[in-house]
Design an enzyme around this catalytic site. Structure first.
Site, PDB file in Angstrom:
ATOM      1  N   ASP A  30       0.230  22.017 117.416  1.00 47.94           N
ATOM      2  CA  ASP A  30      -0.828  22.958 117.791  1.00 47.94           C
ATOM      3  C   ASP A  30      -1.779  22.278 118.781  1.00 47.94           C
ATOM      4  OD1 ASP A  30      -2.126  25.693 116.183  1.00 47.94           O
ATOM      5  OD2 ASP A  30      -3.390  24.575 117.581  1.00 47.94           O
ATOM      6  N   ILE A  31      -2.179  23.033 119.815  1.00 47.72           N
ATOM      7  CA  ILE A  31      -3.041  22.465 120.866  1.00 47.72           C
ATOM      8  C   ILE A  31      -4.461  22.193 120.346  1.00 47.72           C
ATOM      9  CG2 ILE A  31      -3.945  24.614 121.871  1.00 47.72           C
ATOM     10  CD1 ILE A  31      -3.115  23.432 124.636  1.00 47.72           C
ATOM     11  N   ASN A  86       0.053  34.174 109.931  1.00 49.55           N
ATOM     12  CA  ASN A  86      -0.883  35.282 110.086  1.00 49.55           C
ATOM     13  C   ASN A  86      -0.220  36.479 110.770  1.00 49.55           C
ATOM     14  OD1 ASN A  86      -2.957  33.635 109.053  1.00 49.55           O
ATOM     15  ND2 ASN A  86      -3.427  32.814 111.079  1.00 49.55           N
ATOM     16  N   GLN A  93      -4.509  36.572 113.203  1.00 48.51           N
ATOM     17  CA  GLN A  93      -3.502  36.285 114.236  1.00 48.51           C
ATOM     18  C   GLN A  93      -4.144  36.408 115.613  1.00 48.51           C
ATOM     19  OE1 GLN A  93       0.004  38.837 114.249  1.00 48.51           O
ATOM     20  NE2 GLN A  93       1.120  37.419 115.580  1.00 48.51           N
ATOM     21  N   HIS A  99       4.619  33.102 114.386  1.00 46.71           N
ATOM     22  CA  HIS A  99       4.627  31.633 114.243  1.00 46.71           C
ATOM     23  C   HIS A  99       4.193  31.279 112.829  1.00 46.71           C
ATOM     24  CE1 HIS A  99       0.757  32.943 115.892  1.00 46.71           C
ATOM     25  NE2 HIS A  99       0.201  32.003 115.135  1.00 46.71           N
ATOM     26  N   HIS A 101       2.334  28.230 110.719  1.00 44.10           N
ATOM     27  CA  HIS A 101       1.562  26.982 110.768  1.00 44.10           C
ATOM     28  C   HIS A 101       2.003  26.082 109.611  1.00 44.10           C
ATOM     29  CE1 HIS A 101      -1.907  28.625 113.249  1.00 44.10           C
ATOM     30  NE2 HIS A 101      -1.398  29.756 112.787  1.00 44.10           N
TER      31      HIS A 101
HETATM   32  P1  5GP Z   1      -2.891  32.275 114.931  1.00 41.68           P
HETATM   33  O1  5GP Z   1      -4.400  32.319 114.827  1.00 41.68           O
HETATM   34  O2  5GP Z   1      -2.374  33.331 115.901  1.00 41.68           O
HETATM   35  O3  5GP Z   1      -2.178  32.287 113.628  1.00 41.68           O
HETATM   36  O4  5GP Z   1      -2.584  30.851 115.543  1.00 41.68           O
HETATM   37  C1  5GP Z   1      -2.447  30.590 116.902  1.00 41.68           C
HETATM   38  C2  5GP Z   1      -2.436  29.082 117.044  1.00 41.68           C
HETATM   39  O5  5GP Z   1      -1.851  28.765 118.290  1.00 41.68           O
HETATM   40  C3  5GP Z   1      -3.824  28.440 117.018  1.00 41.68           C
HETATM   41  O6  5GP Z   1      -3.870  27.456 115.986  1.00 41.68           O
HETATM   42  C4  5GP Z   1      -3.960  27.840 118.409  1.00 41.68           C
HETATM   43  O7  5GP Z   1      -4.644  26.605 118.396  1.00 41.68           O
HETATM   44  C5  5GP Z   1      -2.530  27.681 118.856  1.00 41.68           C
HETATM   45  N1  5GP Z   1      -2.314  27.792 120.290  1.00 41.68           N
HETATM   46  C6  5GP Z   1      -2.785  28.769 121.110  1.00 41.68           C
HETATM   47  N2  5GP Z   1      -2.354  28.571 122.368  1.00 41.68           N
HETATM   48  C7  5GP Z   1      -1.579  27.444 122.337  1.00 41.68           C
HETATM   49  C8  5GP Z   1      -0.864  26.735 123.351  1.00 41.68           C
HETATM   50  O8  5GP Z   1      -0.839  27.086 124.536  1.00 41.68           O
HETATM   51  N3  5GP Z   1      -0.169  25.630 122.958  1.00 41.68           N
HETATM   52  C9  5GP Z   1      -0.177  25.215 121.646  1.00 41.68           C
HETATM   53  N4  5GP Z   1       0.521  24.103 121.368  1.00 41.68           N
HETATM   54  N5  5GP Z   1      -0.853  25.851 120.670  1.00 41.68           N
HETATM   55  C10 5GP Z   1      -1.552  26.958 121.027  1.00 41.68           C
END
Ligand code: 5GP
Ligand code: ZN
Length: 139
Positions: A30-31, A86, A93, A99, A101
């Site tokens: 994760d970034i 999520n 989300q 995805h 985590h």
């Molecule tokens: P969500 O909130 O949709 O479940 O999680 C999205 C996750 O993707 C977040 O933890 C966010 O930090 C990660 N993320 C968003 N954009 C990027 C990206 O361009 N590269 C990577 N490696 N992670 C990302």
């Protein structure tokens, strides 16, 4: 051409810190990690969320989450691990490409995933039990 950022990452069009890849999935760091080693499991074929991911891919994704959890555990970088997935804005989300985590945890780290406990009446508990017991038969 897809505008989805996770499609581009999963298919290697955009570079990422990849720790594992197979025909159907890419696993990246994760970034903006909750903790070091926070991984995301991305299917290579687009699905918005768990409702769009077919059952075989869903099984494979969650199977892969165990593999990643085992790797994190054996690397000794965590005392505990959360598996989080999520679906929908209300559920947190932010990227509309399915995805999972896998989040390494330590006692007293700053990660917050807890819910406020609530109390349902017997009727409320029975009503929701009845609905879900019926609905689950459809799947
Ligand atoms: P969500 O909130 O949709 O479940 O999680 C999205 C996750 O993707 C977040 O933890 C966010 O930090 C990660 N993320 C968003 N954009 C990027 C990206 O361009 N590269 C990577 N490696 N992670 C990302
Ligand atoms: Zn996508």
């Amino acid at each position: 051409m897809s505008e989805c950022i996770f499609c581009k990452i999963a298919n290697g069009e955009i570079p990422s810190n990849t720790i594992y890849e197979n025909d159907n999935f890419r696993v990246i760091l994760d970034i903006s990690p909750a903790n070091p080693g926070h991984c995301l499991i991305l299917p290579k074929n687009h699905a918005n969320d768990i409702f769009e991911l077919n059952i075989d891919m869903t099984k494979e994704a969650f199977g892969l989450s165990k593999k990643i959890a085992e790797a994190i555990k054996s690397a000794n970088i965590a005392e505990g691990i959360n598996i989080l997935q999520n679906n929908g804005e209300s559920a947190g989300q932010t990227v509309n490409h399915f995805h999972i985590h896998v989040i390494p945890r330590k006692t007293d780290d700053k990660v917050v995933l807890k819910h406020e406990p609530s109390k349902l009446s017997d009727k409320e508990m029975n009503d929701i039990k009845k609905i879900l017991t019926e609905k689950i038969q459809q799947f």
